[in-house]
Design a protein around this motif. Structure first.
Motif, short mmCIF file in Angstrom:
data_model
loop_
_atom_site.label_atom_id
_atom_site.label_comp_id
_atom_site.label_asym_id
_atom_site.label_seq_id
_atom_site.Cartn_x
_atom_site.Cartn_y
_atom_site.Cartn_z
N VAL A 72 0.89 -1.17 0.00
CA VAL A 72 0.00 0.00 0.00
C VAL A 72 0.92 1.21 0.00
O VAL A 72 1.61 1.48 0.98
CB VAL A 72 -0.91 0.01 1.25
N VAL A 73 0.98 1.88 -1.12
CA VAL A 73 1.97 2.96 -1.28
C VAL A 73 1.31 4.27 -1.68
O VAL A 73 0.51 4.31 -2.61
CB VAL A 73 3.04 2.56 -2.34
N ASN A 74 1.66 5.32 -0.96
CA ASN A 74 1.15 6.66 -1.29
C ASN A 74 2.15 7.40 -2.17
O ASN A 74 3.36 7.25 -1.98
CB ASN A 74 0.93 7.48 -0.02
N GLY A 75 1.66 8.19 -3.08
CA GLY A 75 2.54 8.98 -3.94
C GLY A 75 1.72 9.93 -4.78
O GLY A 75 0.50 10.06 -4.58
N VAL A 76 2.38 10.57 -5.71
CA VAL A 76 1.68 11.51 -6.59
C VAL A 76 1.62 10.93 -8.00
O VAL A 76 2.65 10.56 -8.57
CB VAL A 76 2.39 12.88 -6.62
N MET A 77 0.41 10.79 -8.53
CA MET A 77 0.25 10.32 -9.91
C MET A 77 -0.69 11.27 -10.65
O MET A 77 -1.77 11.58 -10.14
CB MET A 77 -0.32 8.90 -9.91
N ASP A 78 -0.25 11.72 -11.80
CA ASP A 78 -1.02 12.67 -12.61
C ASP A 78 -1.41 13.91 -11.81
O ASP A 78 -2.50 14.47 -11.99
CB ASP A 78 -2.28 12.00 -13.18
N GLY A 79 -0.54 14.30 -10.88
CA GLY A 79 -0.79 15.52 -10.11
C GLY A 79 -1.64 15.34 -8.88
O GLY A 79 -1.88 16.28 -8.14
N TYR A 80 -2.16 14.11 -8.64
CA TYR A 80 -2.99 13.87 -7.46
C TYR A 80 -2.26 12.98 -6.46
O TYR A 80 -1.57 12.04 -6.85
CB TYR A 80 -4.29 13.13 -7.84
N GLU A 81 -2.45 13.25 -5.18
CA GLU A 81 -1.99 12.33 -4.15
C GLU A 81 -2.82 11.05 -4.33
O GLU A 81 -4.05 11.10 -4.36
CB GLU A 81 -2.25 12.91 -2.76
N MET A 87 2.80 -0.18 4.51
CA MET A 87 2.24 1.09 4.05
C MET A 87 3.42 2.04 3.97
O MET A 87 4.07 2.31 4.97
CB MET A 87 1.23 1.57 5.10
N SER A 88 3.76 2.50 2.79
CA SER A 88 4.90 3.40 2.67
C SER A 88 4.51 4.63 1.87
O SER A 88 3.47 4.68 1.24
CB SER A 88 6.06 2.68 2.01
N VAL A 89 5.39 5.62 1.91
CA VAL A 89 5.12 6.86 1.19
C VAL A 89 6.20 7.05 0.14
O VAL A 89 7.38 7.11 0.46
CB VAL A 89 5.10 8.06 2.15
N TYR A 90 5.78 7.11 -1.12
CA TYR A 90 6.73 7.35 -2.19
C TYR A 90 6.60 8.80 -2.60
O TYR A 90 5.56 9.23 -3.08
CB TYR A 90 6.42 6.42 -3.38
N THR A 91 7.64 9.57 -2.35
CA THR A 91 7.54 11.01 -2.61
C THR A 91 8.72 11.49 -3.46
O THR A 91 9.64 12.10 -2.96
CB THR A 91 7.52 11.79 -1.29
N PRO A 92 8.70 11.19 -4.75
CA PRO A 92 9.81 11.62 -5.59
C PRO A 92 9.80 13.11 -5.89
O PRO A 92 10.79 13.66 -6.29
CB PRO A 92 9.60 10.81 -6.87
N VAL A 93 8.66 13.74 -5.73
CA VAL A 93 8.59 15.18 -5.94
C VAL A 93 8.10 15.82 -4.65
O VAL A 93 7.56 15.15 -3.79
CB VAL A 93 7.59 15.54 -7.08
N GLU A 94 8.29 17.12 -4.56
CA GLU A 94 7.85 17.80 -3.34
C GLU A 94 6.33 17.74 -3.24
O GLU A 94 5.63 18.21 -4.12
CB GLU A 94 8.31 19.25 -3.36
N ALA A 95 5.87 17.14 -2.19
CA ALA A 95 4.42 17.03 -2.01
C ALA A 95 4.11 16.76 -0.55
O ALA A 95 4.88 16.09 0.13
CB ALA A 95 3.88 15.88 -2.86
N PRO A 96 3.00 17.27 -0.08
CA PRO A 96 2.63 16.94 1.30
C PRO A 96 2.29 15.46 1.40
O PRO A 96 1.84 14.86 0.43
CB PRO A 96 1.39 17.82 1.55
#
Lengths: 264, 96
Positions: A119-128, A186-195
């Motif tokens: 279960v991974v959080n990140g930004v895709m197409d501009g959306y969290e 559950m991890s957070v993938y944040t390759p770009v600056e994002a909350p």
């Protein structure tokens, strides 16, 4: 600005495993054991989707699910993959897979012994976005199937990582590094600056847009009906009441029927 | 009194036709809501269903007014505009 608008979710590997095995038990099938290698493969797949911005079983460069599984030295005779994104909770994810024939066949296949989740959080197409990857497998030899202790270890690691992610999410305002939680978590993938969490939840935004739009058009139509009747104006246009009825059904569908999640 | 009888009959007939036509619209819309619920996880199907909903409402409006004998270009445009609005709303929400 990426990450402002996104999906807020509360999905855990433990719940996904429980709901999946509950569906298998209901169908008279054996439960699947959580496997660390499959969970690691699932996490790699999710991170690859964020990194290369795609939502598919096969990556734009031609990488297949099996490539991720084999990269974790998981020697299988059967393997499968289910994907989901933008769901709010674990139960809805499993229910959505059960509603789709191909996903249900994977979920209820007697050919699998083990399972892995990411279960991974990140930004895709501009959306969290929250991506859920479910990978199934049957190892070449039965003795390779994960034991209860191994499964427990994966779940404990997942619980610790979830707590670490929650702590990080509460303290981090902007992130510039990739999340490095261990496999199956559950991890957070944040390759770009994002909350870490979206400022505006997409589900709330969609409902608000429909309510504002529906309310505005509906009010205009209602005023039209009221004024025409009051002034006894004979009109030669369409039926305003029919428009109003359809509008109410549309807004009700968006509020009560539509769900944000998608499966693949 | 003599003239009112055929008048009442005409009105009743018109009300019955109206009831039938609105029932068709209601049944179709409820059916679409049920389909929306069934396919709620498949956004491609949902966009397709939104298109069906819009087109069927436009067709319903045009046929309904044609049967009433008061179909004009303006009325047709009104239903087309409203059908497009409905589709745009669904399309926007589904593409968030």
């Amino acid at each position: 600005m990426p990450g402002v608008l996104g999906y807020a979710s509360n999905i855990s590997v433990k719940d996904l495993l429980e709901y999946t095995n509950a569906k298998r038990r209901d169908s008279g099938l054996s439960e699947l054991r959580l496997n660390a290698a499959l969970s690691a493969a699932a996490k790699l797949k999710a991170e690859d989707m964020f990194k290369n911005q795609y939502w598919a079983h096969v990556s734009p460069s031609g990488k297949e699910p099996w490539d991720f599984i084999l990269s974790q030295n998981y020697d299988y005779i059967y393997a499968g993959e289910n994907l989901a994104k933008n769901f709010n909770n674990s139960k809805d994810v499993v229910e959505a897979w059960m509603k789709s024939q191909s996903h249900r066949e994977n979920l209820l296949s007697p050919n699998y012994d083990e399972i892995g989740f990411a279960v991974v959080n990140g930004v895709m197409d501009g959306y969290e976005t929250t991506l859920v990857v479910q990978m199934f497998g049957r190892p070449r030899t039965a003795s390779q199937v994960a034991s209860v202790y191994e499964e427990q270890a994966v779940l404990e690691k997942e619980a610790k990582a979830t707590a670490a992610v929650s702590e990080r999410e509460s303290s981090v305002t902007t992130a510039g590094v990739a999340g490095g939680a261990p496999s199956g978590e559950m991890s957070v993938y944040t390759p770009v600056e994002a909350p870490a969490k979206p400022t505006i939840d997409v589900t709330t935004a969609a409902k608000t847009v429909s309510a504002v739009f529906g309310g505005f058009v509906g009010t205009l139509l209602a005023l039209d009906v009221w004024y025409s009747r009051k002034k006894q104006i004979r009109k030669f246009n369409g039926h305003t009441l029919a428009h109003l009825g359809v509008l109410v059904l549309v807004v009700a569908s968006i509020w009560f029927v539509l769900t944000p999640g998608i499966v693949l | 009194m003599v003239c009112s009888y055929p008048g009442d009959s005409l009105m009743k007939e018109k009300t019955d036709t109206h009831l039938l036509e609105y029932s068709v619209l209601l049944i179709f819309m409820v059916l679409l809501v049920l389909l929306f619920y069934y396919f709620r996880y498949d956004h491609v199907v949902l966009i397709f269903l939104s298109g069906i909903a819009s087109i069927s409402y436009i067709l319903w409006g045009i046929i309904h007014h044609a049967l009433e004998g008061r179909l004009t270009k303006f009325v047709a445009m009104e239903y087309i505009a409203f059908g497009l609005l409905v589709f745009l709303l669904f399309f926007t929400v589904l593409n968030f």
